[in-house]
Design a protein around this motif. Structure first.
Motif, PDB file in Angstrom:
ATOM      1  N   LEU A 375     -19.804   5.070 -12.040  1.00 54.79           N
ATOM      2  CA  LEU A 375     -18.547   4.561 -12.597  1.00 54.79           C
ATOM      3  C   LEU A 375     -17.415   4.655 -11.576  1.00 54.79           C
ATOM      4  N   SER A 376     -17.391   5.733 -10.788  1.00 53.13           N
ATOM      5  CA  SER A 376     -16.355   5.887  -9.768  1.00 53.13           C
ATOM      6  C   SER A 376     -16.462   4.799  -8.712  1.00 53.13           C
ATOM      7  N   ILE A 377     -17.680   4.420  -8.345  1.00 56.25           N
ATOM      8  CA  ILE A 377     -17.865   3.325  -7.390  1.00 56.25           C
ATOM      9  C   ILE A 377     -17.278   2.035  -7.935  1.00 56.25           C
ATOM     10  N   LEU A 378     -17.542   1.745  -9.196  1.00 59.25           N
ATOM     11  CA  LEU A 378     -17.007   0.528  -9.808  1.00 59.25           C
ATOM     12  C   LEU A 378     -15.478   0.558  -9.863  1.00 59.25           C
ATOM     13  N   ILE A 379     -14.917   1.722 -10.197  1.00 63.53           N
ATOM     14  CA  ILE A 379     -13.449   1.846 -10.277  1.00 63.53           C
ATOM     15  C   ILE A 379     -12.824   1.652  -8.908  1.00 63.53           C
ATOM     16  N   LEU A 380     -13.371   2.314  -7.879  1.00 63.22           N
ATOM     17  CA  LEU A 380     -12.822   2.197  -6.532  1.00 63.22           C
ATOM     18  C   LEU A 380     -12.950   0.775  -5.999  1.00 63.22           C
ATOM     19  N   THR A 381     -14.065   0.124  -6.312  1.00 64.46           N
ATOM     20  CA  THR A 381     -14.252  -1.269  -5.891  1.00 64.46           C
ATOM     21  C   THR A 381     -13.223  -2.176  -6.544  1.00 64.46           C
ATOM     22  N   LEU A 382     -13.010  -1.981  -7.842  1.00 70.18           N
ATOM     23  CA  LEU A 382     -12.017  -2.782  -8.560  1.00 70.18           C
ATOM     24  C   LEU A 382     -10.615  -2.541  -8.013  1.00 70.18           C
ATOM     25  N   LEU A 383     -10.297  -1.275  -7.726  1.00 71.14           N
ATOM     26  CA  LEU A 383      -8.985  -0.944  -7.191  1.00 71.14           C
ATOM     27  C   LEU A 383      -8.773  -1.585  -5.828  1.00 71.14           C
ATOM     28  N   ALA A 384      -9.770  -1.475  -4.928  1.00 69.36           N
ATOM     29  CA  ALA A 384      -9.638  -2.056  -3.596  1.00 69.36           C
ATOM     30  C   ALA A 384      -9.481  -3.569  -3.666  1.00 69.36           C
ATOM     31  N   GLY A 385     -10.289  -4.215  -4.505  1.00 66.57           N
ATOM     32  CA  GLY A 385     -10.190  -5.666  -4.638  1.00 66.57           C
ATOM     33  C   GLY A 385      -8.865  -6.114  -5.224  1.00 66.57           C
ATOM     34  N   THR A 386      -8.356  -5.372  -6.206  1.00 67.07           N
ATOM     35  CA  THR A 386      -7.083  -5.739  -6.833  1.00 67.07           C
ATOM     36  C   THR A 386      -5.927  -5.638  -5.855  1.00 67.07           C
ATOM     37  N   VAL A 387      -5.862  -4.529  -5.134  1.00 68.12           N
ATOM     38  CA  VAL A 387      -4.771  -4.349  -4.163  1.00 68.12           C
ATOM     39  C   VAL A 387      -4.855  -5.399  -3.069  1.00 68.12           C
ATOM     40  N   ALA A 388      -6.054  -5.664  -2.544  1.00 66.87           N
ATOM     41  CA  ALA A 388      -6.203  -6.667  -1.490  1.00 66.87           C
ATOM     42  C   ALA A 388      -5.832  -8.055  -1.989  1.00 66.87           C
ATOM     43  N   THR A 389      -6.155  -8.363  -3.235  1.00 64.91           N
ATOM     44  CA  THR A 389      -5.797  -9.665  -3.795  1.00 64.91           C
ATOM     45  C   THR A 389      -4.291  -9.823  -3.917  1.00 64.91           C
ATOM     46  N   ILE A 390      -3.605  -8.768  -4.368  1.00 66.73           N
ATOM     47  CA  ILE A 390      -2.150  -8.816  -4.510  1.00 66.73           C
ATOM     48  C   ILE A 390      -1.475  -8.969  -3.158  1.00 66.73           C
ATOM     49  N   LEU A 391      -1.987  -8.251  -2.147  1.00 63.93           N
ATOM     50  CA  LEU A 391      -1.334  -8.255  -0.840  1.00 63.93           C
ATOM     51  C   LEU A 391      -1.601  -9.536  -0.058  1.00 63.93           C
ATOM     52  N   VAL A 392      -2.845 -10.020  -0.076  1.00 65.50           N
ATOM     53  CA  VAL A 392      -3.224 -11.139   0.793  1.00 65.50           C
ATOM     54  C   VAL A 392      -3.614 -12.389   0.002  1.00 65.50           C
ATOM     55  N   GLY A 393      -4.522 -12.237  -0.936  1.00 64.76           N
ATOM     56  CA  GLY A 393      -4.991 -13.394  -1.688  1.00 64.76           C
ATOM     57  C   GLY A 393      -6.348 -13.118  -2.295  1.00 64.76           C
ATOM     58  N   SER A 394      -6.805 -14.053  -3.144  1.00 66.96           N
ATOM     59  CA  SER A 394      -8.049 -13.836  -3.884  1.00 66.96           C
ATOM     60  C   SER A 394      -9.270 -13.837  -2.977  1.00 66.96           C
ATOM     61  N   THR A 395      -9.276 -14.688  -1.948  1.00 70.66           N
ATOM     62  CA  THR A 395     -10.434 -14.737  -1.045  1.00 70.66           C
ATOM     63  C   THR A 395     -10.623 -13.410  -0.324  1.00 70.66           C
ATOM     64  N   PHE A 396      -9.536 -12.917   0.238  1.00 71.97           N
ATOM     65  CA  PHE A 396      -9.600 -11.630   0.932  1.00 71.97           C
ATOM     66  C   PHE A 396      -9.896 -10.500  -0.047  1.00 71.97           C
ATOM     67  N   GLY A 397      -9.349 -10.608  -1.260  1.00 68.69           N
ATOM     68  CA  GLY A 397      -9.596  -9.587  -2.273  1.00 68.69           C
ATOM     69  C   GLY A 397     -11.057  -9.513  -2.663  1.00 68.69           C
ATOM     70  N   ASN A 398     -11.698 -10.684  -2.842  1.00 68.21           N
ATOM     71  CA  ASN A 398     -13.123 -10.693  -3.181  1.00 68.21           C
ATOM     72  C   ASN A 398     -13.961 -10.110  -2.050  1.00 68.21           C
ATOM     73  N   ALA A 399     -13.613 -10.481  -0.808  1.00 65.53           N
ATOM     74  CA  ALA A 399     -14.353  -9.950   0.338  1.00 65.53           C
ATOM     75  C   ALA A 399     -14.191  -8.434   0.443  1.00 65.53           C
ATOM     76  N   THR A 400     -12.966  -7.959   0.204  1.00 65.89           N
ATOM     77  CA  THR A 400     -12.721  -6.512   0.246  1.00 65.89           C
ATOM     78  C   THR A 400     -13.509  -5.788  -0.836  1.00 65.89           C
ATOM     79  N   ALA A 401     -13.542  -6.363  -2.038  1.00 65.13           N
ATOM     80  CA  ALA A 401     -14.276  -5.740  -3.137  1.00 65.13           C
ATOM     81  C   ALA A 401     -15.769  -5.661  -2.828  1.00 65.13           C
ATOM     82  N   LEU A 402     -16.340  -6.743  -2.289  1.00 62.94           N
ATOM     83  CA  LEU A 402     -17.759  -6.731  -1.954  1.00 62.94           C
ATOM     84  C   LEU A 402     -18.062  -5.731  -0.842  1.00 62.94           C
ATOM     85  N   THR A 403     -17.179  -5.673   0.157  1.00 62.22           N
ATOM     86  CA  THR A 403     -17.371  -4.718   1.245  1.00 62.22           C
ATOM     87  C   THR A 403     -17.303  -3.282   0.738  1.00 62.22           C
TER      88      THR A 403
END
Length: 428
Positions: A375-403
């Motif tokens: 569950l912590s992995i899922l939460i951290l992934t969601l958090l990283a993707g959300t912040v990256a999406t807000i800062l840069v955009g959805s494409t970068f956010g999705n890539a960050t979440a997958l990474t």
């Protein structure tokens, strides 16, 4: 014989070189945190240059501002670090800054001459008035530190609760005092304005906070590394019961540590009030207690006590300030909204790193065990993707979440395999 000597010389040189290399290796391991902070600071500055040319176009101005802000933060972070090393915690730094700034302003108001309307004139403060205001503020900081010690050692409150009460109460008390004094002077206000240019210079000139910070840092280093008192503080932080049984007067050590914490925060309160030319308890030092603890932890202090070096804390202050400045330069609009997130992330990262380092010679720690780890992995992934999406955009956010998902999953798999091998060896 000459041939023999020439043949022996390389072996002696090799032995000397090997001993020197071993010495450098031990030195590097001893100061690994400090070296890491220096490299991390340089890396953050370099990465910021790629996005914003401010460091290149105005290097002197940016350096002076970073040094000034880092010095102001470092002054009370040193006090917070000594409290943490001694095994305690002080959550009152931010409110103590507001309270100290207000006390300094109130003393100046009360000692300043009045104009024909009976209002204090603060545009030309006599030097002795300023000296009395500073001395009075430091004395009040000493009294608050003594109160913390009494609550902890005599009443028996946990340090978290005792200093949490000050975190909540001191800011309100500063507002009450400011309104009461200014009401008697005919102009009720929460905010106290000090217009004296000499007072304003204390916080606006970058070299003044730097001088105070370096002086306090040198004194703190000498105290913690070259005195019996410092060794006792480390001993108490490492194991308070053992320190008490060995004859160390732990209550007096706590008194010293908490007074240092509140008095350094009082000094910072004076300088912060001088920087803006006013003491406003509603905004002054708000949230700064987290920055002080973050700087100490990033600098290598363990929240369990007994661990930490003053040079590491000073480098941690610089690193934290450079990161905050980088966030402001990269994000620009609304950067304040991200400051708390970045600081909180650095605190968690630093504590996790210290935990891993302390366990490096023994049991391997698992960060993602069992269902809570998944569950912590899922939460951290969601958090990283959300912040990256807000800062840069959805494409970068999705890539960050997958990474992030791939990285955390790899760590979890490696941890489970290592745990399985350990269990297999133990059963064999």
């Amino acid at each position: 014989m000459a041939e023999a000597n020439r043949g022996a010389s390389p072996s002696l040189d090799d032995a000397s070189r090997a001993a020197g290399d071993a010495g450098w290796g031990r030195w590097a391991r001893s100061f690994s945190s400090e070296l890491g902070l220096i490299l991390a600071t340089v890396a953050v500055i370099g990465a910021t240059m790629l996005v914003n040319r401010a460091y290149i176009d105005l290097p002197g101005r940016n350096a002076a501002e970073i040094i000034r802000q880092a010095s102001l933060l470092g002054i009370f972070a040193l006090g917070a670090a000594i409290v943490i090393i001694s095994g305690g915690i002080d959550l009152s730094s931010g409110s103590m800054i507001a309270f100290g700034g207000s006390i300094c302003g109130l003393i100046i108001l009360l000692l300043s001459p009045l104009d024909e309307r009976g209002s204090p004139q603060t545009n030309d403060i006599a030097w002795h008035v300023l000296a009395l205001a500073i001395a009075g503020t430091l004395f009040v900081g000493f009294l608050i530190g003594t109160l913390h010690t009494w609550l902890i050692t005599v009443v028996g409150l946990p340090p978290f609760v005792a200093t949490l009460a000050s975190l909540v109460g001191l800011r309100s008390l500063a507002r009450i005092l400011n309104q009461a004094v200014t009401r008697e002077l005919g102009n009720q206000s929460i905010k106290i304005n000090i217009q004296d240019p000499t007072f304003g210079m204390l916080g606006s000139r970058w070299w003044i906070p730097l001088t105070v910070f370096l002086t306090l840092g040198a004194v703190a280093w000498l105290l913690m590394n070259r005195t019996v008192l410092g060794r006792h503080l480390y001993a108490m932080g490492g194991n308070e019961q053992a320190a008490r049984l060995s004859g160390i007067r732990t209550d007096r050590l706590k008194w010293f540590a908490y007074c240092v914490g509140t008095m350094t925060a009082s000094i910072a309160g004076i300088l912060y009030a001088a920087e803006v030319g006013s003491a406003d308890p509603q905004t002054l030092g708000r949230g700064y207690e987290l920055n002080a603890i973050a700087a100490a932890v990033v600098g290598g202090c363990s929240l369990q006590g007994g661990v930490g070096l003053i040079p590491g804390v000073m480098l941690g202050v610089l690193f934290l300030r450079v990161v905050i400045d980088a966030v402001a330069k990269v994000i620009r609009a609304g950067s304040d909204d991200y400051e708390g997130l970045i600081v909180g992330f650095l605190v968690v990262l630093a504590v996790a790193f210290n935990e891993v380092r302390q366990r490096s010679g023994g049991e391997r720690k698992q960060f993602f065990p069992g269902a809570i780890g998944v569950l912590s992995i899922l939460i951290l992934t969601l958090l990283a993707g959300t912040v990256a999406t807000i800062l840069v955009g959805s494409t970068f956010g999705n890539a960050t979440a997958l990474t992030a998902l791939a990285l955390f999953a790899a760590i979890a798999i490696a941890e489970r395999r290592a745990a399985a091998k350990t269990a297999a060896r133990a059963s064999a």
